[in-house]
Scaffold this active site. Structure first.
Site, short mmCIF file in Angstrom:
data_model
loop_
_atom_site.label_atom_id
_atom_site.label_comp_id
_atom_site.label_asym_id
_atom_site.label_seq_id
_atom_site.Cartn_x
_atom_site.Cartn_y
_atom_site.Cartn_z
N GLU A 296 1.14 -2.76 3.53
CA GLU A 296 1.42 -1.02 3.05
C GLU A 296 2.49 -0.71 2.75
OE1 GLU A 296 0.12 3.51 3.74
OE2 GLU A 296 -0.21 1.85 5.32
N LYS A 362 -4.14 4.89 -3.55
CA LYS A 362 -4.99 5.21 -2.43
C LYS A 362 -5.49 6.60 -2.89
CE LYS A 362 -4.69 6.41 2.48
NZ LYS A 362 -3.63 6.22 3.52
N CYS A 412 -4.70 1.63 4.35
CA CYS A 412 -4.34 2.33 5.91
C CYS A 412 -5.80 2.82 6.20
CB CYS A 412 -3.54 3.38 5.67
SG CYS A 412 -3.02 4.04 7.28
#
Length: 550
Positions: A296, A362, A412
Site C-alpha cells: 500500500e 479504496k 488495508c
C-alpha cells in the site's frame, strides 16, 4: 449444591463461582474489566484459549450476582453495566497498539492516548454491554450461556457494520492458530466461529451444575466436531503441488519505517529499494515471477500520474510481466474556477510497457486516519492522524489484467470485513490485500490484522495474497493455509510463490451473513425460551445465584 456435585473439580468450580458472583461495587466492576482484559490473551498472536474460558465463565458468574427476584429492568441495567466494564477491559487492552500510531510523529499526538483508550475502548464496549444485558434476561446456567453466545455474536455482526464498521478482534479470531478449527468459516464465516468459541468458553462455568455432563460434552465434543469437519475438508484439498495456477507472484516487503516513509529526502532511496527487490533474480525457483506486487502507498510518487517513472520501472519487469502497486493517485479537476484535486488510496496494475492496465480506488476509508468525520466541527480536524483527507472510490471491483487470473483488490483494513471482499456478480480467482502496518510497529496489531485477513480465504474459498510494507506479507491458499510468508519486521525482502487455485464458492460465499445471523439468533432465542420454560440447570429462581444479595 456443591456437596451433591461430587468432589474434585466441580467443588472447586462451585467455590470459585460463589466467590465471583458475590463481588459487589467496585470489586465487581474491576473484576469484569480484568476478565475482559484477560480474554485478549486468547487473541493473536498469543492464542491462550484457557484465558477465553476464564473470561467468559467469569463473566457469567458475575452476572449471577444480581439480587433474587430482580425485575427484568434491573437485570437489564445490571447486565449492561457489567458488559460495559468487561468490554472496556477487552477493547482497551486488545487495541492498545493503536496508540503506537500516535507516537510515530514523536510526542505531537501523545496527548490523545488517554482519549484513544477511553473513546475507543468505551465506545466499543457498548456492543458487549448490550450483549450481556440481553443474556441477563435468561436464567443462569445453560439458558444464560446460550443467550450470551447468541447475543455476543449478533453484536459482533452489528459492530462490523454500524458507524462504518470495525469487526476487529472477533472471538472467532482466537482459532486462527489451527487450520483444522477454522474450516467452519467456510460454512458460517468468522461469526460462526465466534458463536462456537463463546459457547465453548462458557462451558467451564457449568461444571458444578447437576447436568455437568452436558458441559463436559460441550467442552470436549464441540472442538472435536469442529476439528473433524476441518480434517474432512482438508483431506479433500489438493496436494501442495496440485492445482496451482501457472502464475508465479513476487511479494516485495520494503520494510520502510513509518517515520521515514514520507520524508522527501528519502523518497528516491525508498524507490531504489523497491526496484532492487523487483529486479532480483529468483531464489527458490527457475521461473521468473509474472506478477510483482508492492505494498500500500509503496512510494512517495504518484505512479498513476508519472508515465516516465512507470516506463523506467517497466524496464525491469519480465516480458509480459505486470507490476501491481499501491499508490496515492491524484485526480485534478476544476471546481468553480479553482483547482480542486482529489487523492485516492489506489492500487494500479502496470504492464511491461509502462501502461496502467487497471485501477482500483479504496472505498472503505479509515475514520480519522484517511478522512475526518464532521471535519467542519470545531477542533475535530486536529484529530486527523493519517495523510489528510482522502477520497473514497466507487466500491468493490474485480480486476482483469492480461493473462493474470482476475483478482479482487483490497486496501488495508478493507480485508477485515466478512462477506464484503468481492464485487457482486463477478467472483474473482484470488484476493489481493495491500497494506501498511508500519504505523503499529512490532505490536500485536499487525498479527491481529493478518489473522483476520486469513479468514477471508477460508470464507470465500479463494487464495489470498497479502503484501505489507513491514509485514506480515504472505500467500494463503483457499483453505487459509500459509504457502509463503515474510514475517513482521523482516526486510527489505521478497518471496516468490506460485498462486494457489480457487475453490468453488463456499456456503458462506453463497449465503453471506444470513447464515451466522440466523444461527446466532436461534441460539439467543433458545436461551430466552429455556428460561421461560424453567430450564436453568441450577436450583432457585432467576437471579438467585450463589452470591445473590438481598
Amino acid at each position: 449444591m456443591a456437596a451433591t456435585a461430587g468432589a474434585g473439580l466441580p467443588v472447586g468450580v462451585a467455590r470459585l463461582r460463589r466467590a465471583v458472583a458475590g463481588l459487589t461495587g467496585w470489586r465487581r466492576r474491576g473484576a469484569a474489566a480484568l476478565l475482559g482484559a484477560a480474554m485478549t490473551l486468547a487473541l493473536p498472536p498469543l492464542y491462550i484459549l484457557p484465558a477465553m474460558a476464564l473470561a467468559i465463565s467469569g463473566l457469567l458468574w458475575l452476572s449471577e450476582g444480581e439480587a433474587a427476584g430482580a425485575t427484568a429492568r434491573r437485570r437489564l441495567a445490571s447486565g449492561f453495566a457489567l458488559g460495559w466494564w468487561f468490554g472496556l477491559g477487552y477493547f482497551a487492552f486488545g487495541l492498545y497498539w493503536i496508540n503506537s500510531a500516535l507516537l510515530v510523529d514523536g510526542w505531537r499526538f501523545a496527548w490523545l492516548i488517554p482519549l484513544s483508550v477511553a473513546g475507543i475502548g468505551g465506545g466499543l464496549a457498548l456492543f458487549s454491554a448490550i450483549a450481556v444485558a440481553a443474556a441477563c434476561l435468561a436464567r443462569p446456567g445453560w439458558p444464560r450461556l446460550l443467550a450470551l453466545a447468541g447475543g455476543w455474536t449478533l453484536l459482533e455482526v452489528a459492530r462490523g457494520h454500524l458507524f462504518t464498521g470495525f469487526p476487529w478482534n472477533l472471538a472467532g479470531h482466537a482459532l486462527v492458530f489451527s487450520d483444522l478449527l477454522v474450516q467452519g468459516a467456510s460454512l458460517s464465516g468468522v461469526y460462526g466461529l465466534s458463536l462456537a468459541v463463546v459457547l465453548w468458553a462458557g462451558g467451564a462455568s457449568l461444571l458444578d451444575r447437576p447436568i455437568r455432563s452436558g458441559a463436559l460434552l460441550l467442552l470436549v465434543g464441540l472442538p472435536l466436531a469442529m476439528a473433524a469437519y476441518g480434517f474432512a475438508r482438508l483431506e479433500r484439498s489438493y496436494a501442495p503441488t496440485d492445482g496451482l495456477m501457472p502464475v508465479m507472484v513476487r511479494l516485495v516487503q520494503p520494510a520502510v519505517p513509518q517515520r521515514e516513509k514520507w520524508d522527501p529526502t528519502l523518497r528516491f532511496a525508498h524507490l531504489d529499494r523497491l526496484v532492487d527487490l523487483t529486479a532480483a533474480p529468483p531464489r527458490d525457483s527457475d521461473q521468473a515471477p509474472q506478477v510483482v506486487i508492492w505494498p500500500e502507498a509503496a512510494t512517495a510518487f504518484d505512479l498513476a500520474g508519472d508515465a516516465a517513472l512507470r516506463r523506467a520501472i517497466a524496464g525491469i519487469l519480465p516480458a509480459g510481466g505486470v507490476l501491481i502497486a499501491g499508490t496515492l493517485r491524484q485526480e485534478l479537476g476544476q471546481d468553480r474556477g479553482q483547482d480542486s484535486g482529489r487523492v485516492f488510496n489506489a492500487i494500479i496494475a502496470v504492464d511491461s510497457d509502462g501502461a496502467v492496465r487497471a485501477t482500483y480506488d479504496k472505498h472503505h476509508l479509515v475514520p480519522f486516519g484517511e478522512y475526518v468525520p464532521f471535519a467542519d466541527a470545531p477542533g475535530v480536524a486536529a484529530l486527523a492522524l493519517g495523510r489528510g483527507s482522502l477520497s473514497a472510490g466507487a466500491g468493490r471491483r474485480t480486476l482483469r489484467v492480461g493473462h493474470i487470473p482476475a483478482f479482487g483488490p483490497l486496501v488495508c483494513y478493507e480485508a477485515i470485513f466478512p462477506g464484503q471482499v468481492t464485487a457482486r456478480g463477478t467472483r474473482p480467482d484470488w484476493l489481493l490485500n495491500l497494506t501498511n502496518d508500519a504505523w503499529y510497529g512490532e505490536t500485536a496489531g499487525p498479527h491481529q490484522h493478518f489473522a483476520a485477513v486469513r479468514l477471508r480465504a477460508v470464507e470465500e474459498g479463494l487464495p489470498l495474497v497479502r503484501v505489507a510494507n513491514t509485514g506480515i506479507s504472505a500467500v494463503v491458499d483457499s483453505w487459509g493455509r500459509l504457502q509463503a510468508v515474510i514475517p513482521l519486521g523482516v526486510g527489505p525482502a521478497f518471496v516468490d510463490a506460485p498462486l494457489p487455485r480457487a475453490l468453488p464458492a463456499t456456503v458462506f460465499a453463497r449465503v453471506g451473513l444470513a447464515g451466522p445471523l440466523s444461527l446466532a439468533g436461534l441460539v439467543l432465542l433458545a436461551g430466552w425460551g429455556l428460561s421461560g420454560r424453567g430450564v436453568s440447570g441450577r436450583d432457585g429462581p432467576v437471579g438467585a445465584g450463589p452470591g445473590a444479595r438481598s
